[in-house]
Design a protein around this motif. Structure first.
Motif, PDB file in Angstrom:
ATOM      1  N   ILE A  71    -113.557 -52.785  36.184  1.00 61.53           N
ATOM      2  CA  ILE A  71    -114.997 -52.804  36.446  1.00 61.53           C
ATOM      3  C   ILE A  71    -115.342 -51.735  37.478  1.00 61.53           C
ATOM      4  CG2 ILE A  71    -116.905 -54.157  37.404  1.00 61.53           C
ATOM      5  CD1 ILE A  71    -115.504 -56.669  36.236  1.00 61.53           C
ATOM      6  N   SER A  72    -114.541 -51.636  38.527  1.00 60.90           N
ATOM      7  CA  SER A  72    -114.776 -50.605  39.533  1.00 60.90           C
ATOM      8  C   SER A  72    -114.692 -49.206  38.931  1.00 60.90           C
ATOM      9  CB  SER A  72    -113.757 -50.733  40.675  1.00 60.90           C
ATOM     10  OG  SER A  72    -113.925 -49.685  41.596  1.00 60.90           O
ATOM     11  N   ARG A  73    -113.727 -49.013  38.052  1.00 55.48           N
ATOM     12  CA  ARG A  73    -113.573 -47.710  37.394  1.00 55.48           C
ATOM     13  C   ARG A  73    -114.829 -47.365  36.595  1.00 55.48           C
ATOM     14  NH1 ARG A  73    -108.861 -44.776  36.212  1.00 55.48           N
ATOM     15  NH2 ARG A  73    -109.390 -42.929  35.032  1.00 55.48           N
ATOM     16  N   VAL A  74    -115.351 -48.329  35.860  1.00 54.50           N
ATOM     17  CA  VAL A  74    -116.568 -48.119  35.079  1.00 54.50           C
ATOM     18  C   VAL A  74    -117.711 -47.699  35.995  1.00 54.50           C
ATOM     19  CG1 VAL A  74    -118.361 -49.343  33.761  1.00 54.50           C
ATOM     20  CG2 VAL A  74    -115.940 -49.596  33.141  1.00 54.50           C
ATOM     21  N   TYR A  75    -117.919 -48.456  37.061  1.00 52.02           N
ATOM     22  CA  TYR A  75    -119.019 -48.129  37.970  1.00 52.02           C
ATOM     23  C   TYR A  75    -118.795 -46.795  38.680  1.00 52.02           C
ATOM     24  CZ  TYR A  75    -121.276 -52.661  37.326  1.00 52.02           C
ATOM     25  OH  TYR A  75    -121.924 -53.757  36.803  1.00 52.02           O
ATOM     26  N   SER A  76    -117.554 -46.472  38.997  1.00 51.62           N
ATOM     27  CA  SER A  76    -117.268 -45.171  39.610  1.00 51.62           C
ATOM     28  C   SER A  76    -117.620 -44.036  38.658  1.00 51.62           C
ATOM     29  CB  SER A  76    -115.790 -45.072  40.014  1.00 51.62           C
ATOM     30  OG  SER A  76    -115.511 -45.922  41.100  1.00 51.62           O
ATOM     31  N   VAL A  77    -117.213 -44.173  37.413  1.00 49.48           N
ATOM     32  CA  VAL A  77    -117.511 -43.153  36.403  1.00 49.48           C
ATOM     33  C   VAL A  77    -119.022 -42.978  36.242  1.00 49.48           C
ATOM     34  CG1 VAL A  77    -117.385 -42.703  33.908  1.00 49.48           C
ATOM     35  CG2 VAL A  77    -115.326 -43.326  35.167  1.00 49.48           C
ATOM     36  N   HIS A  86    -117.519 -52.656  45.611  1.00 48.85           N
ATOM     37  CA  HIS A  86    -117.351 -54.108  45.619  1.00 48.85           C
ATOM     38  C   HIS A  86    -116.164 -54.535  44.743  1.00 48.85           C
ATOM     39  CE1 HIS A  86    -118.213 -58.383  45.478  1.00 48.85           C
ATOM     40  NE2 HIS A  86    -118.094 -58.301  44.161  1.00 48.85           N
ATOM     41  N   HIS A  87    -116.142 -54.073  43.516  1.00 46.37           N
ATOM     42  CA  HIS A  87    -115.083 -54.510  42.599  1.00 46.37           C
ATOM     43  C   HIS A  87    -113.723 -53.900  42.958  1.00 46.37           C
ATOM     44  CE1 HIS A  87    -117.504 -57.028  40.060  1.00 46.37           C
ATOM     45  NE2 HIS A  87    -118.462 -56.122  40.153  1.00 46.37           N
ATOM     46  N   ALA A  88    -113.718 -52.690  43.497  1.00 49.07           N
ATOM     47  CA  ALA A  88    -112.452 -52.118  43.978  1.00 49.07           C
ATOM     48  C   ALA A  88    -111.913 -52.958  45.132  1.00 49.07           C
ATOM     49  CB  ALA A  88    -112.652 -50.669  44.409  1.00 49.07           C
ATOM     50  N   GLY A  89    -112.808 -53.390  46.008  1.00 51.65           N
ATOM     51  CA  GLY A  89    -112.396 -54.248  47.122  1.00 51.65           C
ATOM     52  C   GLY A  89    -111.862 -55.592  46.640  1.00 51.65           C
ATOM     53  N   GLU A  90    -112.499 -56.153  45.615  1.00 46.41           N
ATOM     54  CA  GLU A  90    -112.017 -57.408  45.034  1.00 46.41           C
ATOM     55  C   GLU A  90    -110.615 -57.231  44.450  1.00 46.41           C
ATOM     56  OE1 GLU A  90    -113.590 -60.631  44.775  1.00 46.41           O
ATOM     57  OE2 GLU A  90    -114.715 -59.679  46.406  1.00 46.41           O
ATOM     58  N   GLY A 111    -108.194 -47.366  42.786  1.00 41.09           N
ATOM     59  CA  GLY A 111    -109.582 -47.750  42.563  1.00 41.09           C
ATOM     60  C   GLY A 111    -110.421 -47.627  43.818  1.00 41.09           C
ATOM     61  N   MET A 112    -109.865 -48.024  44.966  1.00 41.89           N
ATOM     62  CA  MET A 112    -110.577 -47.866  46.239  1.00 41.89           C
ATOM     63  C   MET A 112    -110.765 -46.389  46.568  1.00 41.89           C
ATOM     64  SD  MET A 112    -111.754 -50.584  47.660  1.00 41.89           S
ATOM     65  CE  MET A 112    -112.164 -49.819  49.222  1.00 41.89           C
ATOM     66  N   ALA A 113    -109.768 -45.576  46.259  1.00 41.46           N
ATOM     67  CA  ALA A 113    -109.895 -44.137  46.497  1.00 41.46           C
ATOM     68  C   ALA A 113    -111.016 -43.559  45.654  1.00 41.46           C
ATOM     69  CB  ALA A 113    -108.574 -43.432  46.187  1.00 41.46           C
TER      70      ALA A 113
END
Length: 157
Positions: A71-77, A86-90, A111-113
């Protein structure tokens, strides 16, 4: 709290597992699609969240961390900073709090990076990328290690 429906042979758990995998793969296919339309972007967001939802019903900490990472990857893209962070932190918190394979923890740092880079916090991004790289270099399985390293190579840090 995540309901634990695993291991009971329940037919709904099997269906949830199949849906989680299918939606994860659909999300990944959309991530790799060049020149996605707005509708495809929205479908990608929804598929990632749906996959994660089904893992809540059929998976464990490893699958949940990977779901949050995706999910974090999707939002980052998509350049959506707040949900990416938020999702990377989760994903990272879950990976740190549970016994998960090293590639999951390394991916959570990746993901956090990525999310931090999207947010413009390059110092934090580099710190997480360095930790992801350090962890990746301890992964015995060549394929798992290479997946993390390939994701890190895509970052412009």
């Amino acid at each position: 709290m995540v309901a634990d429906n695993r291991g009971d042979g329940d037919e709904s758990t099997d269906v949830d597992r199949q849906l989680a995998v299918a939606l994860f793969n659909e999300t990944w296919g959309l991530l790799e699609t060049e020149d996605r339309t707005h509708a495809q972007d929205e479908r990608m967001v929804n598929a990632a969240h749906a996959s994660r939802y089904h893992w809540e019903r059929a998976g464990g900490p490893e699958q949940l961390a990977v779901g949050d990472w995706q999910i974090s990857r999707v939002y980052s893209v998509l350049g959506r900073t707040e949900p990416a962070l938020h999702h990377a932190g989760e994903a990272l918190t879950r990976a740190q709090e549970h016994e998960v394979p090293t590639w999951v923890l390394a991916s959570a740092h990746e993901g956090m990076a990525r999310a931090s880079a999207v947010a413009g916090d390059l110092e934090r991004a580099r710190s997480h990328a360095d930790e992801a790289r350090r962890l990746a270099n301890t992964i015995d399985d060549t394929d798992d290690r290479q997946v993390v390293l390939d994701d890190l190579a895509l970052l412009s840090l």
